[in-house]
Design an enzyme around this catalytic site. Structure first.
Site, PDB file in Angstrom:
ATOM      1  CD  GLU A  41      37.207  13.092  18.882  1.00 31.62           C
ATOM      2  OE1 GLU A  41      38.219  12.608  18.343  1.00 31.62           O
ATOM      3  OE2 GLU A  41      36.052  12.779  18.567  1.00 31.62           O
TER       4      GLU A  41
ATOM      5  CD  GLU B 287      32.786  13.375  16.389  1.00 32.62           C
ATOM      6  OE1 GLU B 287      33.276  12.229  16.568  1.00 32.62           O
ATOM      7  OE2 GLU B 287      33.380  14.272  15.789  1.00 32.62           O
TER       8      GLU B 287
END
Length: 515
Positions: free
Chosen positions: A323, A441
């Site tokens: 991320e 995720e």
């Protein structure tokens, strides 16, 4: 986890063949195809740009045009790069371009062996070597295709250069609204990437290969006990009992000089009764900056990890600074620009390879949030097709109707940039089609204390996986409270949610043997 159209390969009714230059005409068939028939997949350019012989420091990667030929004393050369999906058996290939005007001379398409360049960095000062001429044509205004014969031989990344000794000619680039470059690959029989779900092989026949890509099926994984003090290994074991299936991927997180794989991670991935592979995220620049890592200022840290990785011996997934969008500081000299991330990632992997590390399979894990996807620098995060092994996505949906990001499994894959554009799955499978995708995720949430049934999200997973053959792994992130304490992403927040999730977990598509 952080706050902040379905791609289908186009199937043509017949292979485009014939003379060197033909008008681009084809009839699109339905999504389903007949077994044994040849098909044509259309691939967008992952990178395309041009360089100048006089403005040698200029970068033209964001322009909506490609320019080739002479303009006075200046010579311009265009470059294009395409990713053909792994496993594709190629019968022939054609490059389709859209000329902005009729040309007065000939255009040559040349092979480029080096595929490590990126459109955001390529300049006339340093360009890849040009290989043999594959085809020569005289372009006319509008769309036309160039027969590349057997130049494309199978799955992988291919780069080409457009050269000319005639007056400068202009073509639409991938940034143009219409008429972008396309590589059309005609496959042999059933060898093309599946447009409809491939038959499920008998249980026990799916295994992982050299880069941990399963031969069939989808790897099942989880990170449990997030944002709690519970040991990650015990949390995962408890989660496995709750869900009813061993998590083939064990997801953990580390930063800086932390020593990993840890004893617990080694033990979890050495359990013969419950085979698991490690997926660990490493914030290598912790206490430093991406730019400093790229300059070699954390090589001691990288080398220490390299020694531990080699001693560990087993193959494992490594996500470097997952991320990254949320950490970008889009200010010159910050050390955290998107280009700094790409340079840091590349430097780390190249150094690990130089140290003889062969058991690390790296994952570039994007956040996939529409705010970040719309940023001009978002594409600059990409370290390069030659560096990245898997593409990753961290994305979540709300099961609570009316709440932020309400949707299903499909919507977390197709979330598009603010203002419009390709969703993540479409972008990944067109720009980097040869890369397997890991949903590194994912989860369904509702606000703490506002219980909503997550079953519709879980029930949508298998139908979407059947439509999306590039997804080779999914990893659930389970926690009763997120980092801000107000979202419940657990699978057992209601009895109905747990029952639905257990049914998903039991599906044989997730029965993959670690090779």
């Amino acid at each position: 986890m952080r706050r902040s159209k379905l791609h289908r390969y186009t199937v043509l009714t017949a292979a485009l063949a014939g003379v060197s230059v033909t008008a681009l005409t084809a009839t699109t068939a339905g999504a389903a195809t007949t077994a044994g028939a040849s098909k044509t997949i259309k691939l967008a350019a992952g990178d395309d740009t041009y360089v100048s012989s006089t403005r040698t420091g200029a970068v033209f990667g964001t322009e909506a045009k490609l320019v080739t030929g002479k303009l006075g004393t200046e010579v311009k050369t265009s470059f294009l790069k395409f990713a053909v999906p792994a496993g594709t058996k190629v019968a022939s290939a054609r490059l389709t371009l859209t000329a902005q005007a009729k040309a007065t001379g000939q255009l040559s398409v040349r092979k480029v062996q080096d595929t490590s360049w990126a459109e955001g960095k390529l300049t006339g000062a340093k360009t890849p070597a040009l290989g043999s001429v594959l085809a020569t044509v005289t372009p006319y205004a509008g769309s036309f295709s160039i027969d590349l014969g057997k130049s494309v031989t199978g799955g992988g990344t291919y780069a080409f250069a457009l050269t000319s000794t005639a007056a400068a000619m202009r073509f639409n680039s991938a940034e143009a609204k219409t008429g972008a470059p396309v590589l059309e690959v005609t496959t042999e029989g059933d060898a093309s990437p599946p447009v409809t779900p491939a038959p499920v092989k008998p249980a026990g026949t799916c295994t992982t290969g050299d880069k941990l890509v399963p031969t069939c099926g989808v790897l099942w994984g989880a990170a449990a006990g997030g944002f709690t003090d519970a040991p990650r290994d015990q949390a995962l074991k408890d989660w496995e009992k709750l869900s009813g299936r061993t998590s083939t991927i064990f997801h953990t997180y580390h930063k800086g000089d932390e020593v990993f794989p840890t004893k617990a991670e080694i033990a979890m991935t050495a359990d013969a009764a419950n085979p698991r592979v490690l997926l660990t995220n490493w914030k290598i620049a912790y206490g430093s900056t991406w730019a400093k890592v790229a300059k070699g200022e954390q090589d001691k840290r990288i080398d220490a990890f390299a020694a531990r990785a080699k001693a560990y011996g087993k193959k494992f997934f490594l996500a470097i600074n997952h991320e990254p969008e949320n950490d970008v500081v889009a200010k010159a000299g910050s050390g955290f620009e998107a280009k700094d991330f790409a340079a840091m990632y590349r430097h780390t992997i190249e150094r690990l390879r130089a140290k003889g590390v062969t058991n690390v399979v790296n994952v570039m894990a994007y956040m996939g949030n529409e705010k970040w996807m719309a940023q001009s620098w978002w594409k600059d995060l990409w370290p390069g097709d030659d560096i990245v092994d898997w593409m990753g996505l961290d994305s979540y949906v709300s099961a609570e109707k009316g709440y932020y990001h309400y949707g299903n499994f499909a919507s977390l894959l197709d979330r598009a940039p603010t203002g419009g554009g390709q969703g993540f799955y479409d972008w990944a499978t067109t720009k980097h089609a040869a890369k397997p995708i890991m949903v590194a995720e994912w989860g369904a949430y509702h606000r703490v204390g506002k219980v909503a049934d997550k079953s519709p999200v879980y029930q949508n997973v298998l139908p979407e996986l059947a439509k999306r053959p590039n997804i080779k792994a999914i990893v659930y992130f389970d926690t009763a409270k997120d980092d801000e304490g107000d979202r419940d992403i657990s699978i057992n927040s209601s009895a109905a949610s747990l029952a639905s999730f257990k049914k998903l977990a039991a599906d044989p598509i997730f029965k993959v043997k670690l090779g």
